[in-house]
Design a protein around this motif. Structure first.
Motif, PDB file in Angstrom:
ATOM      1  N   GLY A 135       6.939 -12.945   3.561  1.00  0.00           N
ATOM      2  CA  GLY A 135       8.284 -13.280   3.101  1.00  0.00           C
ATOM      3  C   GLY A 135       8.473 -13.366   1.613  1.00  0.00           C
ATOM      4  O   GLY A 135       9.602 -13.546   1.135  1.00  0.00           O
ATOM      5  N   ALA A 136       7.393 -13.254   0.827  1.00  0.00           N
ATOM      6  CA  ALA A 136       7.515 -13.412  -0.626  1.00  0.00           C
ATOM      7  C   ALA A 136       8.179 -12.195  -1.263  1.00  0.00           C
ATOM      8  O   ALA A 136       8.079 -11.072  -0.775  1.00  0.00           O
ATOM      9  CB  ALA A 136       6.134 -13.618  -1.248  1.00  0.00           C
ATOM     10  N   THR A 137       8.854 -12.448  -2.379  1.00  0.00           N
ATOM     11  CA  THR A 137       9.323 -11.380  -3.250  1.00  0.00           C
ATOM     12  C   THR A 137       8.177 -11.070  -4.199  1.00  0.00           C
ATOM     13  O   THR A 137       7.804 -11.905  -5.018  1.00  0.00           O
ATOM     14  CB  THR A 137      10.559 -11.821  -4.053  1.00  0.00           C
TER      15      THR A 137
ATOM     16  N   GLY B 228       0.022  -3.874 -13.286  1.00  0.00           N
ATOM     17  CA  GLY B 228      -1.094  -2.996 -13.595  1.00  0.00           C
ATOM     18  C   GLY B 228      -0.845  -2.352 -14.942  1.00  0.00           C
ATOM     19  O   GLY B 228       0.220  -2.520 -15.545  1.00  0.00           O
ATOM     20  N   ARG B 229      -1.844  -1.592 -15.424  1.00  0.00           N
ATOM     21  CA  ARG B 229      -1.711  -0.945 -16.730  1.00  0.00           C
ATOM     22  C   ARG B 229      -1.345   0.529 -16.622  1.00  0.00           C
ATOM     23  O   ARG B 229      -0.951   1.136 -17.618  1.00  0.00           O
ATOM     24  CB  ARG B 229      -3.005  -1.084 -17.527  1.00  0.00           C
ATOM     25  N   ASP B 230      -1.483   1.107 -15.432  1.00  0.00           N
ATOM     26  CA  ASP B 230      -1.185   2.517 -15.222  1.00  0.00           C
ATOM     27  C   ASP B 230       0.213   2.640 -14.627  1.00  0.00           C
ATOM     28  O   ASP B 230       0.411   2.416 -13.431  1.00  0.00           O
ATOM     29  CB  ASP B 230      -2.220   3.133 -14.276  1.00  0.00           C
ATOM     30  N   PRO B 231       1.224   3.002 -15.446  1.00  0.00           N
ATOM     31  CA  PRO B 231       2.611   3.034 -14.956  1.00  0.00           C
ATOM     32  C   PRO B 231       2.818   3.960 -13.763  1.00  0.00           C
ATOM     33  O   PRO B 231       3.582   3.638 -12.846  1.00  0.00           O
ATOM     34  CB  PRO B 231       3.402   3.510 -16.178  1.00  0.00           C
ATOM     35  N   GLU B 232       2.150   5.116 -13.742  1.00  0.00           N
ATOM     36  CA  GLU B 232       2.347   6.067 -12.649  1.00  0.00           C
ATOM     37  C   GLU B 232       1.788   5.519 -11.337  1.00  0.00           C
ATOM     38  O   GLU B 232       2.445   5.589 -10.295  1.00  0.00           O
ATOM     39  CB  GLU B 232       1.684   7.398 -12.995  1.00  0.00           C
ATOM     40  N   ARG B 233       0.575   4.996 -11.378  1.00  0.00           N
ATOM     41  CA  ARG B 233      -0.012   4.424 -10.162  1.00  0.00           C
ATOM     42  C   ARG B 233       0.791   3.217  -9.693  1.00  0.00           C
ATOM     43  O   ARG B 233       1.005   3.019  -8.488  1.00  0.00           O
ATOM     44  CB  ARG B 233      -1.462   4.028 -10.414  1.00  0.00           C
ATOM     45  N   LEU B 234       1.248   2.419 -10.645  1.00  0.00           N
ATOM     46  CA  LEU B 234       2.038   1.235 -10.313  1.00  0.00           C
ATOM     47  C   LEU B 234       3.351   1.645  -9.649  1.00  0.00           C
ATOM     48  O   LEU B 234       3.775   1.035  -8.661  1.00  0.00           O
ATOM     49  CB  LEU B 234       2.306   0.432 -11.586  1.00  0.00           C
TER      50      LEU B 234
ATOM     51  N   LEU C  63       5.405  -0.027  -1.245  1.00  0.00           N
ATOM     52  CA  LEU C  63       5.595  -1.402  -0.760  1.00  0.00           C
ATOM     53  C   LEU C  63       7.040  -1.878  -0.867  1.00  0.00           C
ATOM     54  O   LEU C  63       7.371  -2.965  -0.379  1.00  0.00           O
ATOM     55  CB  LEU C  63       4.686  -2.360  -1.540  1.00  0.00           C
ATOM     56  N   ASP C  64       7.891  -1.099  -1.547  1.00  0.00           N
ATOM     57  CA  ASP C  64       9.303  -1.454  -1.733  1.00  0.00           C
ATOM     58  C   ASP C  64       9.438  -2.834  -2.370  1.00  0.00           C
ATOM     59  O   ASP C  64      10.052  -3.751  -1.806  1.00  0.00           O
ATOM     60  CB  ASP C  64      10.042  -1.408  -0.391  1.00  0.00           C
TER      61      ASP C  64
END
Length: 248
Positions: free
Chosen positions: A32-34, A39-45, A52-53
């Motif tokens: 239920g958490a928001t 992370g440091r890698d913008p593309e992977r993040l 995970l939306d």
């Protein structure tokens, strides 16, 4: 089940674009958490965020100024952080006599100092609100040592005592700070070890449960330590290791 319900809580999980961090983030979201990934890698993040939306905030957890800005951004968007999971970390395998100081420093900075930096930045808001959960992701190397991973062992041992120090200073202000210590888990980063017959045989032989950990094994313990179910649990490290640290 209300004790484990994280609805209405904002959870920031560092190092969560893959592996253990991603699994914990997904588990907190299902409870239920928001969730805010980091992370440091913008593309992977961005890829993990889409899967995970959920929200994300890219910043370097070893850079104090970047941490301050990142936590401020998350706080502005969500009104604060109720749960922090300090998961960012990496491993460097090399005999201690050959270990460069720069490599030692990099492991300590990422695996230990980052938890201090992000933990302190987030705790300021938690203390103002009088509540909060901090979960520091430790390791069996919090308790045990093996050759070639001196920096990692020192960092994870230090993380246990940082967890205790946070407890000593912040438990009276309404925070619960604990550690989660995985044993040997099959992940993207450990796949080479899983595929090594000798090492894999050592792991399964050394672990009373007789197997490598599955990432799903971490979700229940993480939700417990981030929920009201652990309201009077403070300064502890929960080993999720199939019994490895219980035997000789």
């Amino acid at each position: 089940m209300e004790l484990f319900d994280l609805s209405g809580r904002v959870a920031l999980v560092t190092g969560s674009s893959r592996g253990i961090g991603r699994t914990i983030a997904a588990g907190l979201a299902r409870a239920g958490a928001t969730v805010v990934l980091n992370g440091r890698d913008p593309e992977r993040l961005a890829a993990t965020r889409a899967e995970l939306d959920c929200d994300s905030e890219a910043f370097d957890v070893t850079d104090e100024a970047a941490v301050t800005r990142g936590v401020a951004e998350v706080t502005e968007r969500h009104g604060g952080v109720d749960i922090l999971v300090n998961n960012a970390g990496f491993q460097h395998r090399e005999p201690m006599l050959d270990l460069d100081l720069a490599d030692w420093d990099a492991v300590l900075r990422t695996d230990l100092t980052s938890a201090f930096l992000v933990g302190r930045a987030v705790a300021r808001g938690m203390i103002e609100r009088g509540s909060g959960k901090i979960l520091n992701v430790c390791s069996v190397q919090t308790e045990l040592a093996r050759p070639s991973i001196a920096a990692y062992t020192a960092a994870k041992g230090g993380l246990r005592n940082l967890t205790r120090a946070m407890t000593a200073e912040w438990a009276g202000r309404g925070l619960q700070i604990n550690g989660l210590a995985p044993g040997y888990f099959a992940t993207e980063l450990t796949q080479a070890l899983v595929d090594d017959p000798d090492f894999s045989a050592w792991v399964t032989g050394r672990t009373p449960a007789g197997r490598w950990g599955d990432l799903a094994d971490l979700v229940g313990p993480a939700v417990f330590l981030c929920s009201d179910a652990s309201a009077f649990v403070n300064g502890q490290v929960l080993f999720v290791d199939g019994g490895m640290t219980a035997v000789v």
